[in-house]
Design a protein around this motif. Sequence first.
Motif: not given
Length: 516
Positions: A270-286
């Motif tokens: 029940p949350c958005t995930t923001a994963t830091a990457m080498d040149s930004g970040w990735i969102w994961t939204i269920p």
Amino acid sequence: MLRNVVIVGGGTAGWMTATYLKEAFGDRLSVTLVESARVPTIGVGEATFSTVRHFFDYLGLAEHEWMPACHASYKLAIRFENWREPGHVFYHPFERLPKVQGFTMADWWLKLGGERFDKDCLVIPALCDAMRSPRYPDGELFERALHDGGDRPRRSTLSDQSTQFPYAYHFDASLLAEFLADLGTSRGIRRVRDDVLEVRQDERGWISHVVTREHGDITGDLFIDCTGFRGLLINQVMKEPFESYQDYLPNNRAVALRVPIDVVENGMRPCTTATAMDSGWIWTIPLSNRIGTGYVYAEDFCAPEDAERTLREFVGPAAAEVEANHIKMRIGRNRNSWVRNCVAIGLSSGFVEPLESTGIFFIQYGVEQLVKHFPDENWQPELTAGYNRAIARCLDGVRDFLVVHYRCAARADTPYWKATKERPVPAGLEERLEAWSVRLPDETSIYPYYHGFEAYSYNVMLLGLGGHLPQRSLPALDYLDDTEARAQLARVREQASALVDALPSQQEYLASVASG
Ligand code: FAD
């Protein structure tokens, strides 16, 4: 009184604006929305901010009426992964910090120490880890027993900032726009599916009408630009300058995927995930039928094809057959979002990258402020100026909060992350950062105007990001008895564990909502 409002654009911004105005002013105002079948909507925008609940309340919509139709799920927090160092996780929840003897638990935690600030001081992180619903099977809200008070009454107004709700939603924004279009037309909004080919102005530079391909001229008193990043009315016709935030927030591109998943097998955080990457970040939204995911990056540090490859590797085989949506983002805001008889709402008004899910929040705030500042035939300049001030402050405040995310993240291991520590920050933020290195943020030391985020959010982010922490706890606490603060830490552990035991999984709860 003005009689006719014409909205150009039928994305989330167009339909949220149309339905909200209709709800506010009813038959006293005629609302026409023109939307092109040829120009697609942006196709992303799935996570929201906690005040969004008031939008649905205002329209009189219960969750079971719209959530299943939009594949919606609950969002209690943002889960930040790898922002401090690889493998590190913390949550930014919609949960205010309790106070003990006038000091927040963030202040006390710095003194008493612990394993993880967010889990030690707040209950929502445990609910996210356990993938729980924020509601009991009977629909009651989880926080009834906690410090924040209970459920809110229906039909609240958007402006009641004191009632920040303990959760937001994830949903398919295109489906929401379609849902609101059906609702809006049933409530009297005129829907015109056509292209606006030209926007005509009178001799004073005010918009007189728009020229459409098949429906002729459409006249109005007030024109609302919801045409997305192109800003057809506000920028192309009214020539209002766009002020970029790129010097402070360099991410200007995203690549997005819609990935089908089996929620029964995978569960739904029940949350958005923001994963830091080498040149930004990735969102994961269920969502209830798929995952929305995307890599937000700066083109100065990463090429689009590398970003897509990174995202596909991150998602794994489920993404193999899915088409990628590459998006150029316009980061910043119009100098003024209301110029003469043209108001821009949505991406045409301004946008910061989606890190704290504020795109739809800006729409909601924009239309709410428009109602508060709505003009009559006198077009008092103070109303326009008041509106423009509120919108500019809101966006600038969110910009500053996002800059804090990058500047204060401990991570500095790639050229992109190193640059986040060297880049200039907006005026006033350097002094605030200095103050926070001695005393955690409170309402007097954050960006001083309404921008949605309260001091607790700054506290949670600083303590989670780990790169900009006070050297030591507040001297004042050494003069106080810490018994109550220790008891509060124990209480949070007990409450979190009791809630995890008592609440259904989000997936179970949403299945019961969908079946009515
Ligand atoms: P659009 O969706 O672009 O709609 C524009 C409309 O204008 C369309 O209907 C189009 O047909 C119409 N139009 C254009 N030209 C004409 C014409 N000549 N005649 C007639 N009609 C015309 N927000 C969030 O709250 N949470 C998020 O997680 C989030 N993630 C995002 C991720 C990315 C990468 C991006 C770029 C944005 C994100 N946003 C997010 C923002 C969110 O997507 C937008 O705020 C929201 O979808 C509103 O878009 P819009 O309606 O302003 O524009």
